[in-house]
Design an enzyme around this catalytic site. Sequence first.
Site, PDB file in Angstrom:
ATOM      1  N   SER A  95       8.221  -9.047   5.103  1.00  0.00           N
ATOM      2  CA  SER A  95       8.919  -9.339   6.365  1.00  0.00           C
ATOM      3  C   SER A  95       8.632 -10.770   6.814  1.00  0.00           C
ATOM      4  CB  SER A  95       8.440  -8.359   7.439  1.00  0.00           C
ATOM      5  OG  SER A  95       7.045  -8.533   7.625  1.00  0.00           O
ATOM      6  N   GLU A 114       0.830  -1.213   0.000  1.00  0.00           N
ATOM      7  CA  GLU A 114       0.000   0.000   0.000  1.00  0.00           C
ATOM      8  C   GLU A 114       0.868   1.268   0.000  1.00  0.00           C
ATOM      9  OE1 GLU A 114       0.363  -2.206   2.286  1.00  0.00           O
ATOM     10  OE2 GLU A 114       0.480  -1.358   4.306  1.00  0.00           O
ATOM     11  N   CYS A 149      16.572  -6.828   0.920  1.00  0.00           N
ATOM     12  CA  CYS A 149      16.793  -8.067   1.662  1.00  0.00           C
ATOM     13  C   CYS A 149      18.172  -8.648   1.383  1.00  0.00           C
ATOM     14  CB  CYS A 149      15.709  -9.072   1.321  1.00  0.00           C
ATOM     15  SG  CYS A 149      15.735  -9.485  -0.421  1.00  0.00           S
TER      16      CYS A 149
HETATM   17  P1  NAD Z   1       5.706  -6.188   5.058  1.00  0.00           P
HETATM   18  O1  NAD Z   1       5.808  -7.582   5.521  1.00  0.00           O
HETATM   19  O2  NAD Z   1       5.341  -5.144   6.036  1.00  0.00           O
HETATM   20  O3  NAD Z   1       4.630  -6.076   3.844  1.00  0.00           O
HETATM   21  C1  NAD Z   1       4.639  -6.977   2.776  1.00  0.00           C
HETATM   22  C2  NAD Z   1       3.218  -7.140   2.257  1.00  0.00           C
HETATM   23  O4  NAD Z   1       2.397  -7.675   3.286  1.00  0.00           O
HETATM   24  C3  NAD Z   1       2.590  -5.825   1.816  1.00  0.00           C
HETATM   25  O5  NAD Z   1       1.880  -6.025   0.631  1.00  0.00           O
HETATM   26  C4  NAD Z   1       1.652  -5.472   2.976  1.00  0.00           C
HETATM   27  O6  NAD Z   1       0.497  -4.780   2.555  1.00  0.00           O
HETATM   28  C5  NAD Z   1       1.282  -6.820   3.557  1.00  0.00           C
HETATM   29  N1  NAD Z   1       1.083  -6.823   5.018  1.00  0.00           N
HETATM   30  C6  NAD Z   1       1.686  -6.021   5.922  1.00  0.00           C
HETATM   31  N2  NAD Z   1       1.295  -6.355   7.186  1.00  0.00           N
HETATM   32  C7  NAD Z   1       0.432  -7.390   7.044  1.00  0.00           C
HETATM   33  C8  NAD Z   1      -0.300  -8.197   7.986  1.00  0.00           C
HETATM   34  N3  NAD Z   1      -0.236  -7.986   9.289  1.00  0.00           N
HETATM   35  N4  NAD Z   1      -1.095  -9.183   7.505  1.00  0.00           N
HETATM   36  C9  NAD Z   1      -1.177  -9.423   6.181  1.00  0.00           C
HETATM   37  N5  NAD Z   1      -0.505  -8.682   5.250  1.00  0.00           N
HETATM   38  C10 NAD Z   1       0.300  -7.690   5.677  1.00  0.00           C
HETATM   39  O7  NAD Z   1       7.103  -5.842   4.347  1.00  0.00           O
HETATM   40  P2  NAD Z   1       7.622  -4.424   3.779  1.00  0.00           P
HETATM   41  O8  NAD Z   1       7.917  -3.540   4.939  1.00  0.00           O
HETATM   42  O9  NAD Z   1       6.716  -3.930   2.717  1.00  0.00           O
HETATM   43  O10 NAD Z   1       8.981  -4.868   3.083  1.00  0.00           O
HETATM   44  C11 NAD Z   1      10.186  -4.999   3.764  1.00  0.00           C
HETATM   45  C12 NAD Z   1      10.447  -6.427   4.216  1.00  0.00           C
HETATM   46  O11 NAD Z   1      10.408  -7.306   3.077  1.00  0.00           O
HETATM   47  C13 NAD Z   1      11.822  -6.624   4.826  1.00  0.00           C
HETATM   48  O12 NAD Z   1      11.703  -7.487   5.927  1.00  0.00           O
HETATM   49  C14 NAD Z   1      12.631  -7.259   3.695  1.00  0.00           C
HETATM   50  O13 NAD Z   1      13.730  -8.026   4.130  1.00  0.00           O
HETATM   51  C15 NAD Z   1      11.590  -8.107   3.073  1.00  0.00           C
HETATM   52  N6  NAD Z   1      11.942  -8.450   1.694  1.00  0.00           N
HETATM   53  C16 NAD Z   1      12.365  -9.724   1.471  1.00  0.00           C
HETATM   54  C17 NAD Z   1      12.752 -10.096   0.201  1.00  0.00           C
HETATM   55  C18 NAD Z   1      13.255 -11.493  -0.046  1.00  0.00           C
HETATM   56  O14 NAD Z   1      13.521 -11.817  -1.184  1.00  0.00           O
HETATM   57  N7  NAD Z   1      13.410 -12.339   0.946  1.00  0.00           N
HETATM   58  C19 NAD Z   1      12.688  -9.172  -0.859  1.00  0.00           C
HETATM   59  C20 NAD Z   1      12.229  -7.884  -0.598  1.00  0.00           C
HETATM   60  C21 NAD Z   1      11.853  -7.540   0.696  1.00  0.00           C
END
Ligand code: NAD
Length: 404
Positions: free
Chosen positions: A146, A96, A201
């Site tokens: 995450s 979002e 990441c």
């Molecule tokens: P996030 O987990 O907060 O959000 C990811 C997605 O989940 C978003 O679309 C969000 O709307 C949704 N979301 C958020 N909270 C939620 C909940 N409680 N229930 C259901 N859906 C929910 O992650 P972010 O802050 O957008 O991105 C950063 C994180 O992503 C870091 O931890 C990073 O390491 C990780 N990441 C990992 C990789 C990988 O390849 N392993 C790649 C890119 C980012």
Amino acid sequence: MEELTNLVVEECGKTYGEAKAEVLKSAELTEFACSMPQLLSAEFMEVSNGVECKEERYPVGVVASISPFNFPNMVPNWTLPNALVLGNTMILKPSELVPLSANRIAELLTEAGLPKGVFNVVHGARETVEAICDNPGIDAISFVGSTKVAKIVYKRGTSNLKRVLALGGAKNHLIVLPDAHVKMTGSNVAGSMSGCAGQRCMAAASMLAVGDVEHIIDEVCNEARKIIPGENLGAIISAEGKTRIENYITEAENDGAKILVDGRNAIVKGKENGFYVGPTVIDFVTPDMRIANEEVFGPVLSILRVENIDKAIEIENSSKYGNAAAVFTQSGGAATFVAKNVSAGMIGVNIGVPVPREPFAFGGWNESKFGVGDITGRSSIEFWTKTKKITTKWNPESQVNWMS
Ligand code: NAD
């Protein structure tokens, strides 16, 4: 290229060069997807006289892709080209915080002639993700974000009997040996920890400094000081993100670590309300500190001093994450030893951000990934398809026995 790059800059706050690199990677991913027919040649074998077995691949069906804020163009392109060329229809739920690239990608796919309904974007946050996990019409979910949310999506999706691959957070260790090339190591380590403002990441989080590497630490600091917020360093995604990162730095300082380069309170002229944190290098971090164990997701490098390679590997292995790890050395033997013994899915030898190029797949270990297989490359074929095994016999039973 120009337009998509500018969208990433606008919604995510990256530098132009970082955003362009992201869009270029999307092009590489799409090119790989276009080569998919060559990779799909089916298994076929005559298993007995006149009896043949062959395997055919079918799409999983309706699939969903849920993406994080930090790569608004590239992460959707980890999934959509492969899922679509393998015959699935997709619902993309972008973060979002970065809704623009997803919409434009959908418009471009429509312009390119993709039939209506094959690729769809749905916006929203937690409730939308939960609806995707619960919807009986969705057969598979790919998630990137995450670890906390990856676990939620993996559990909820699989409990609803869906196929799920969920990539989580990271805490990447770079092991630096005294014989490492000084200039190259300095610029690689500084670049790895500060690229995309540390919000990736694959970013270097902890440098495990083996033995006497004072000269390399000096070089890392020199390189870090050349990285200027608002010039060659982009913004943090939100005010909360900036506060979280600065709190980690202050807590480490209070716990006895030494700040060699301090990026707190960074102000960019003309963008005074922007959420910037400058590159930060913290020395004498110890394994028990919070900053040594948790994902900071900012341009911050913790240096942990260790006496030998075994101790470095022990610390790396104790991390609950396992996305990437790297070693800097001129010794082939030492590099091979580290590569074999670290507990991570993507390993760099003298490379600070060891993202595999296609067709090598992207994916970590431990709590950096839940589910089987990887998200890109050949590995994704398994995730986005199901196989049908067809056994054929044309000989009449009277002439040839089934097991003859
Ligand atoms: P996030 O987990 O907060 O959000 C990811 C997605 O989940 C978003 O679309 C969000 O709307 C949704 N979301 C958020 N909270 C939620 C909940 N409680 N229930 C259901 N859906 C929910 O992650 P972010 O802050 O957008 O991105 C950063 C994180 O992503 C870091 O931890 C990073 O390491 C990780 N990441 C990992 C990789 C990988 O390849 N392993 C790649 C890119 C980012």
